[in-house]
Design a protein around this motif. Structure first.
Motif, mmCIF file in Angstrom:
data_model
loop_
_atom_site.group_PDB
_atom_site.id
_atom_site.type_symbol
_atom_site.label_atom_id
_atom_site.label_comp_id
_atom_site.label_asym_id
_atom_site.label_seq_id
_atom_site.Cartn_x
_atom_site.Cartn_y
_atom_site.Cartn_z
ATOM 1 N N LYS A 1 -2.333 -1.190 -5.744
ATOM 2 C CA LYS A 1 -3.688 -1.596 -5.396
ATOM 3 C C LYS A 1 -3.610 -3.030 -4.909
ATOM 4 O O LYS A 1 -3.255 -3.946 -5.663
ATOM 5 C CB LYS A 1 -4.617 -1.487 -6.608
ATOM 6 N N ARG B 1 2.073 2.450 -3.203
ATOM 7 C CA ARG B 1 0.971 2.941 -4.041
ATOM 8 C C ARG B 1 0.390 1.856 -4.946
ATOM 9 O O ARG B 1 -0.159 2.152 -6.012
ATOM 10 C CB ARG B 1 1.416 4.133 -4.887
ATOM 11 N N SER C 1 0.833 -1.208 0.000
ATOM 12 C CA SER C 1 0.000 0.000 0.000
ATOM 13 C C SER C 1 0.865 1.255 0.000
ATOM 14 O O SER C 1 0.563 2.234 -0.700
ATOM 15 C CB SER C 1 -0.931 -0.009 1.214
ATOM 16 N N GLN C 2 1.965 1.242 0.771
ATOM 17 C CA GLN C 2 2.871 2.391 0.811
ATOM 18 C C GLN C 2 3.581 2.603 -0.522
ATOM 19 O O GLN C 2 3.996 3.717 -0.840
ATOM 20 C CB GLN C 2 3.889 2.194 1.934
ATOM 21 N N GLN D 1 -5.396 1.909 5.612
ATOM 22 C CA GLN D 1 -4.225 2.240 4.803
ATOM 23 C C GLN D 1 -4.451 1.959 3.319
ATOM 24 O O GLN D 1 -3.518 2.068 2.514
ATOM 25 C CB GLN D 1 -3.017 1.436 5.285
ATOM 26 N N GLY D 2 -5.692 1.606 2.962
ATOM 27 C CA GLY D 2 -6.019 1.403 1.555
ATOM 28 C C GLY D 2 -5.975 -0.036 1.088
ATOM 29 O O GLY D 2 -6.087 -0.300 -0.110
#
Length: 493
Positions: A29, A27, A24-25, A117-118
């Motif tokens: 998916k 970027r 996630s960090q 965090q996505g």
């Protein structure tokens, strides 16, 4: 085919959650599939068992320190100071403390925190599908991704010992549950030589139990410096653990209310047996054969980029074998994700990754042992530097003088490895690991200017020892040259 995610992580371990947050960090998916047990989320158990064990080990160390303090007159709660104070531990209270530690850490890595965090967190059990395209099916959903990462962890492998299944046994995650019995076990036999079994043996004996450790290997641990392994074994025996090395358990029987084990040529009586041997991967329900992923009894098969035999499926953590070490699993997760999400160019290099046995004193190791170095290099090129903790003022002040630092270096000063047994070994080993990773030579360790008193002074002493040895070798070489030229001058030829 529509791609839903850059990477789908099949988790069930701390490595899986760490990988999801890392992706996630970056970027990406990402989806994290967390398995369930009987329909319930299994977040409490396996991933945090080692934290609970370390918390209980910490309490046993404190109890020993209080007992040692009492013997030298620093503890005055005894009814009569002339008596030897007996320090006992309330196991239920210790369990509450361990549970509190685990709960605090669980909150930091809960599904809600990960999702915030996505990460798309999916709770359920699924499997791979190969048709019409590679995908992962879970909860009536089909997850499609460019790549997949397996971080499902492992579980204890149970040895084939006559009578073991019939008699019954525990694995390490189950041992503290045995304390809730109406008559808890007082005698324990631990089968297996892995870091966790050694830690457990010391913790149990410090809680006042009778403990026997049975190891098949000649040393207490395989692939460990034999000199340091002997120190570790001696420490356990000094505390009351009976250690059998190079010995196998061949039979187990139940006789009345006791369990009996045939250990080599001896019969041993015990209340409970703990099996603590190599792990086997948690992969049975994933349908890996259908997607051409190969494995054996102990691990998934991966290359040095952590890619399985299916080029779109990667793996990290103890599902690919080895000991259960969180730092190693995290390192593997970073390498696997970089390769899965970007250009696959990184290769794992375990030479600079430390590992430890969390006994007291602690054992820690990084890089090559003396034996490994002498097999890989000319023995004349390998120099062994030994420094003992008893020479350190910090060790004398804290009365923790047991231990040794053993650095393995080449003649040019390159550090090949280190083995430490002693106080603060878990912190000290990181210094050597950084030196190996950054190719810092041993003489530069003398430039650290460590605090005094501190245990880090041992590296300064090791660097000075190397300099002295180098000077001695140079002087010896000069003397040889001078002798040679004297001979030539005086020769008739």
């Amino acid at each position: 085919m529509t791609i839903d995610y850059d990477v789908v992580i099949i988790g069930g371990s701390l490595a899986g959650r760490y990988a999801a947050l890392t992706a996630s960090q970056l970027r990406a998916k990402v989806a994290l599939v967390e398995p369930t047990t009987n329909g319930a989320f299994n977040f409490v158990n396996a991933p945090y068992e080692f934290i609970s064990h370390h918390a209980l080990s910490h309490i046993s160390n404190l109890a020993k320190q209080l007992g040692d303090a009492a013997q030298i007159g620093l503890h005055t709660s005894c009814a009569d100071n002339s008596e030897k104070c007996q320090i006992s531990v309330d196991i239920p209270q210790a369990m509450l403390y361990a549970h509190g530690v685990v709960s605090n850490l669980q909150e930091q890595h809960s599904p809600a925190v990960i999702a915030a965090q996505g990460v798309d967190v999916i709770l359920g059990n699924g499997q791979f599908e190969s048709s019409p395209h590679l995908s992962f099916a879970v909860n009536e959903r089909t997850l499609r991704a460019r790549n997949y990462l397996l971080a499902t962890g492992s579980r204890p492998a149970i040895p084939e010992i006559e009578g073991l299944q019939r008699t019954g046994f525990l694995t390490i995650p189950q041992i503290w549950q045995a304390r809730s019995r109406s008559t808890p076990p007082l005698q324990w036999v631990i089968i297996g030589g892995i870091p966790q079994s050694i830690e457990l043996a010391q913790t149990l004996v410090r809680f006042g139990y009778d403990v026997t450790l049975v190891v098949e290997h000649p040393n207490i641990l395989p692939d460990v410096d034999s000199e340091i392994a002997q120190l570790l074994c001696s420490q356990l025996e000094a505390e009351g653990v009976r250690v059998f090395t190079n010995t196998r358990v061949t039979q187990v029987r139940q006789i009345e209310d006791k369990k009996w084990l045939q250990v080599g040529d001896k019969a041993i009586e015990t209340d409970e047996i703990v099996v603590a041997r190599a792990q086997q991967p948690n992969i049975e329900s994933l349908n890996l054969a259908a997607v051409d992923v190969k494995w054996n009894q102990r691990r998934l098969l991966v290359n040095d980029k952590l890619q399985t035999t299916n080029k779109r499926i990667w793996a990290c953590g103890d599902v690919i074998g080895g000991y259960e070490f969180v730092n190693i699993a995290h390192y593997e997760a970073r390498v696997a994700l970089q390769n899965a999400l970007f250009f696959p160019r990184l290769k794992v290099n375990y030479r600079h990754i430390p590992w430890a046995v969390f006994t007291n004193p602690m054992f820690a190791q990084v890089g090559l042992t003396e034996a490994q170095a002498k097999r890989g290099y000319s023995p004349d090129e390998v120099i062994v530097l030994r420094q003992f903790f008893k020479t350190l003022s910090a060790a004398q002040i804290r009365d923790e003088t047991t231990g040794m630092c053993k650095l393995i270096v080449l003649r040019n000063g390159e550090i090949l490895g280190a083995s430490l047994f002693g106080a603060e070994a878990g912190e000290l080993i990181n210094v050597v690991a950084m030196a190996i990773a950054q190719k810092i030579k041993v003489n530069r360790l003398a430039d650290l200017a460590p605090l005094c008193p501190s245990f880090s002074e041992i590296f300064e002493q090791a660097a000075l020892s190397w300099s002295q040895q180098k000077l001695s070798r140079n002087l010896a070489w000069q003397e040889c040259l001078e002798s040679f030229f004297d001979f030539r001058r005086n020769s008739k030829f």
